[in-house]
Design an enzyme around this catalytic site. Sequence first.
Site, PDB file in Angstrom:
ATOM      1  N   SER A  95       0.855  -1.191   0.000  1.00  0.00           N
ATOM      2  CA  SER A  95       0.000   0.000   0.000  1.00  0.00           C
ATOM      3  C   SER A  95       0.885   1.234   0.000  1.00  0.00           C
ATOM      4  CB  SER A  95      -0.885   0.046   1.242  1.00  0.00           C
ATOM      5  OG  SER A  95      -1.489   1.324   1.358  1.00  0.00           O
ATOM      6  N   TYR A 110      -2.483  -0.503   9.920  1.00  0.00           N
ATOM      7  CA  TYR A 110      -2.425  -0.869   8.503  1.00  0.00           C
ATOM      8  C   TYR A 110      -1.028  -0.596   7.940  1.00  0.00           C
ATOM      9  CZ  TYR A 110      -4.068  -1.069   3.599  1.00  0.00           C
ATOM     10  OH  TYR A 110      -4.261  -1.385   2.271  1.00  0.00           O
TER      11      TYR A 110
HETATM   12  P1  NAP Z   1     -11.451  -5.697  -1.479  1.00  0.00           P
HETATM   13  O1  NAP Z   1     -12.201  -5.098  -2.587  1.00  0.00           O
HETATM   14  O2  NAP Z   1     -11.985  -5.592  -0.094  1.00  0.00           O
HETATM   15  O3  NAP Z   1     -11.173  -7.231  -1.828  1.00  0.00           O
HETATM   16  C1  NAP Z   1     -10.442  -7.986  -0.915  1.00  0.00           C
HETATM   17  C2  NAP Z   1     -10.224  -9.375  -1.465  1.00  0.00           C
HETATM   18  O4  NAP Z   1      -9.406 -10.077  -0.518  1.00  0.00           O
HETATM   19  C3  NAP Z   1     -11.497 -10.171  -1.596  1.00  0.00           C
HETATM   20  O5  NAP Z   1     -11.339 -11.107  -2.615  1.00  0.00           O
HETATM   21  C4  NAP Z   1     -11.596 -10.852  -0.239  1.00  0.00           C
HETATM   22  O6  NAP Z   1     -12.286 -12.079  -0.262  1.00  0.00           O
HETATM   23  C5  NAP Z   1     -10.152 -11.146   0.026  1.00  0.00           C
HETATM   24  N1  NAP Z   1      -9.859 -11.275   1.428  1.00  0.00           N
HETATM   25  C6  NAP Z   1     -10.056 -10.376   2.409  1.00  0.00           C
HETATM   26  N2  NAP Z   1      -9.660 -10.877   3.597  1.00  0.00           N
HETATM   27  C7  NAP Z   1      -9.195 -12.125   3.332  1.00  0.00           C
HETATM   28  C8  NAP Z   1      -8.659 -13.149   4.110  1.00  0.00           C
HETATM   29  N3  NAP Z   1      -8.510 -13.002   5.428  1.00  0.00           N
HETATM   30  N4  NAP Z   1      -8.292 -14.312   3.516  1.00  0.00           N
HETATM   31  C9  NAP Z   1      -8.449 -14.477   2.195  1.00  0.00           C
HETATM   32  N5  NAP Z   1      -8.963 -13.546   1.393  1.00  0.00           N
HETATM   33  C10 NAP Z   1      -9.339 -12.377   1.955  1.00  0.00           C
HETATM   34  O7  NAP Z   1      -9.981  -5.077  -1.357  1.00  0.00           O
HETATM   35  P2  NAP Z   1      -9.017  -4.417  -2.458  1.00  0.00           P
HETATM   36  O8  NAP Z   1      -9.208  -2.956  -2.377  1.00  0.00           O
HETATM   37  O9  NAP Z   1      -9.145  -5.118  -3.754  1.00  0.00           O
HETATM   38  O10 NAP Z   1      -7.604  -4.722  -1.783  1.00  0.00           O
HETATM   39  C11 NAP Z   1      -6.751  -5.737  -2.233  1.00  0.00           C
HETATM   40  C12 NAP Z   1      -5.353  -5.482  -1.667  1.00  0.00           C
HETATM   41  O11 NAP Z   1      -4.904  -4.198  -2.084  1.00  0.00           O
HETATM   42  C13 NAP Z   1      -5.304  -5.481  -0.140  1.00  0.00           C
HETATM   43  O12 NAP Z   1      -4.098  -6.096   0.278  1.00  0.00           O
HETATM   44  C14 NAP Z   1      -5.290  -3.999   0.202  1.00  0.00           C
HETATM   45  O13 NAP Z   1      -4.683  -3.759   1.451  1.00  0.00           O
HETATM   46  C15 NAP Z   1      -4.494  -3.454  -0.952  1.00  0.00           C
HETATM   47  N6  NAP Z   1      -4.693  -2.021  -1.217  1.00  0.00           N
HETATM   48  C16 NAP Z   1      -5.905  -1.546  -1.601  1.00  0.00           C
HETATM   49  C17 NAP Z   1      -6.049  -0.183  -1.830  1.00  0.00           C
HETATM   50  C18 NAP Z   1      -7.352   0.436  -2.257  1.00  0.00           C
HETATM   51  O14 NAP Z   1      -7.438   1.669  -2.256  1.00  0.00           O
HETATM   52  N7  NAP Z   1      -8.357  -0.336  -2.631  1.00  0.00           N
HETATM   53  C19 NAP Z   1      -4.944   0.667  -1.680  1.00  0.00           C
HETATM   54  C20 NAP Z   1      -3.729   0.137  -1.289  1.00  0.00           C
HETATM   55  C21 NAP Z   1      -3.605  -1.220  -1.074  1.00  0.00           C
HETATM   56  P3  NAP Z   1     -13.784 -12.204   0.328  1.00  0.00           P
HETATM   57  O15 NAP Z   1     -14.619 -11.529  -0.698  1.00  0.00           O
HETATM   58  O16 NAP Z   1     -14.058 -13.655   0.449  1.00  0.00           O
HETATM   59  O17 NAP Z   1     -13.779 -11.491   1.649  1.00  0.00           O
END
Ligand code: NAP
Length: 249
Positions: free
Chosen positions: A144, A158
């Site tokens: 992140s 985080y």
């Molecule tokens: P998201 O839309 O909430 O999707 C999260 C995904 O991870 C879903 O497929 C979810 O599965 C899965 N997941 C969550 N907790 C889990 C667990 N304990 N074990 C296995 N799978 C799990 O999130 P996203 O925004 O795509 O984020 C993905 C990654 O990018 C994360 O590491 C996040 O920290 C990072 N990130 C995101 C942003 C942003 O702005 N969106 C920015 C920086 C970094 P389920 O549907 O089954 O829960």
Amino acid sequence: MSDTNDLYGKVALVTGGSRGIGAAVALRLARDGADVAITHRDSAGSAERVVEQIKAIGRRARALRADNADPAAVRAAVADTVAEFGRLDILVNNAGAGVLGPIGELTEEDVDRVLHVNVRGTYLACRAAAAHLGEGGRIITIGSCMAEHVAFPGGTLYATGKAALTGLTKALARELGSRGITANLLHPGPIDTEMNPADGPGAEAQRVLTALGRYGRPEEIAATVAHLAGAQGGYLTGAAIAVDGGFAA
Ligand code: NAP
């Protein structure tokens, strides 16, 4: 099909691939030719829909229920991928828990949950995958922008977890480099997903902190993952790459 990333014959495992960034990454790797396993924790229906989309592209796919906080489940996800597809070439550590709040209000359960999902699970997935990856193998971890630039309060937990991934990635690059395996970290800025919707309450504050003045799309993260996964990313290792619209600029 991409003409720069030939992933035909490769097998990828994407943790947290049922929606958001992970789903976009899984679909992009499949379009570039890879067979793809994805993990999820809760949303089996969404995971199956991603699997169907990958199959429609013509690649093999499998959804695996595996909470990244559960060491046995993480081990099993890697083992099941290898059992199903016969090999593992690319691990994308994407599953992550996003818990923000003042340090005095975050509970010990919050601390355990975030560090278990974002750090321990990622570490254990790398360990399990390293036993199977061969020459040309790839470990790509989604960190992140908050690992390096915490622009507002509430990020202690985080950012702690995401910053830990820098040490893991650099150490893996050193340890696995002699086997021809690369390890890299990707730092997204604000990306429009369920975790951080572009129309959410905190969105405007994040949008104005980017140089481009907008949220990113999951596909824009997937494009860099695809580069790292492909042959053209072969000399890139131990790096942290910001794909953040200039958030950290
Ligand atoms: P998201 O839309 O909430 O999707 C999260 C995904 O991870 C879903 O497929 C979810 O599965 C899965 N997941 C969550 N907790 C889990 C667990 N304990 N074990 C296995 N799978 C799990 O999130 P996203 O925004 O795509 O984020 C993905 C990654 O990018 C994360 O590491 C996040 O920290 C990072 N990130 C995101 C942003 C942003 O702005 N969106 C920015 C920086 C970094 P389920 O549907 O089954 O829960």
